[in-house]
Write a protein that holds these residues in place. Sequence first.
Motif, PDB file in Angstrom:
ATOM      1  N   GLY A   1       0.780  -1.226   0.000  1.00 47.60           N
ATOM      2  CA  GLY A   1       0.000   0.000   0.000  1.00 47.60           C
ATOM      3  C   GLY A   1       0.809   1.272   0.000  1.00 47.60           C
ATOM      4  O   GLY A   1       0.311   2.311   0.435  1.00 47.60           O
TER       5      GLY A   1
ATOM      6  N   GLY B   1     -10.268   2.104   0.253  1.00 44.65           N
ATOM      7  CA  GLY B   1     -10.069   0.672   0.095  1.00 44.65           C
ATOM      8  C   GLY B   1     -11.343  -0.123   0.304  1.00 44.65           C
ATOM      9  O   GLY B   1     -11.599  -1.114  -0.398  1.00 44.65           O
TER      10      GLY B   1
ATOM     11  N   SER C   1      -7.533  -6.958   2.285  1.00 41.07           N
ATOM     12  CA  SER C   1      -7.044  -5.596   2.033  1.00 41.07           C
ATOM     13  C   SER C   1      -6.668  -4.799   3.276  1.00 41.07           C
ATOM     14  O   SER C   1      -6.239  -3.656   3.134  1.00 41.07           O
ATOM     15  CB  SER C   1      -8.115  -4.803   1.262  1.00 41.07           C
TER      16      SER C   1
ATOM     17  N   TRP D   1      -3.020  -3.702   3.175  1.00 43.32           N
ATOM     18  CA  TRP D   1      -2.790  -2.732   2.108  1.00 43.32           C
ATOM     19  C   TRP D   1      -3.350  -1.364   2.494  1.00 43.32           C
ATOM     20  O   TRP D   1      -2.693  -0.331   2.305  1.00 43.32           O
ATOM     21  CB  TRP D   1      -3.447  -3.234   0.826  1.00 43.32           C
ATOM     22  N   ASP D   2      -4.573  -1.344   3.035  1.00 41.26           N
ATOM     23  CA  ASP D   2      -5.201  -0.077   3.417  1.00 41.26           C
ATOM     24  C   ASP D   2      -4.433   0.594   4.549  1.00 41.26           C
ATOM     25  O   ASP D   2      -4.294   1.821   4.576  1.00 41.26           O
ATOM     26  CB  ASP D   2      -6.656  -0.311   3.842  1.00 41.26           C
TER      27      ASP D   2
END
Length: 283
Positions: free
Chosen positions: A112, A198, A239, A242-243
């Motif tokens: 991310g 996200g 996610s 990543w977020d």
Amino acid sequence: MSTPETAGTTAPPVQPQARAVRLGPRSVAALALVSATGVAGFGWPLLAGPGSRVGAHAQDAPWLFAGLLVLLVAVVAATISESGLGPKAVAMLGVLAATGAALRPVGAGTAGIEPMFFLMVLSGRVLGPGFGFVLGSVTMFASALLTGGVGPWMPFQMLAMGWFTMGAGLLPGPDRLRGRGELLMLAGYGFLAAFAYGTVMNLSGWPFMDALASNVAFDPHAALPANLSRFLAYCLATSLGWDLGRAVVTVVLTLTLGATLLKALRRATRRAAFESPVTFDPH
């Protein structure tokens, strides 16, 4: 106790921020229309009932909404252009969109690390919500062409980034709040908005999963509580890391480089004098 040097002096007034785009009634109406359609496009899996016709076309609906969003985003851009997106604002839009598109591949695919979000937050703050929406959408479109990321998800990315950047332009105190307080507000907004981006983007891809292949996939035959539980589990499993990386990078860059970039953007908007009409010397 005042001294002769300081007696009678006051702090210089903060100059009001110039607005690259003045939103008129048609622009606001167009933004409301595309936002309402976007909410339906993102949220239809949770809004559609188990027996609805939309739920029966789980694989087709994202494509239909993607095509519709492309048209609506174009309508919004055209409407805002009529409301005052002049040549100076177009030049600023081109520079910032190109910069954002170039920044997006930096760290792409690595936890991310996406510095373009930091640029979108500060640009939306300085240039206002109307310009911010167009900037976010155009930047995502340009970066998709640059990275080859063209697909049914692209219109959703354009809309989500438009919302992300527009939200920064709607934050309070654009003409008064400066210094550390402003940076903390922008960092907090960037942190929360990075997670929101996200999450809504997960909604655009979630229905493509095969319900038979995973217990976190969208099930068109399930009720809202069951699908909501599946979606939350999907976000946590796919996610969250990543977020979190996107949010942390946005906060760090805002707190370390934000003051310098805000000054540069505000200086550029003052020199551009967006409110002044462009005139040409006949001689």
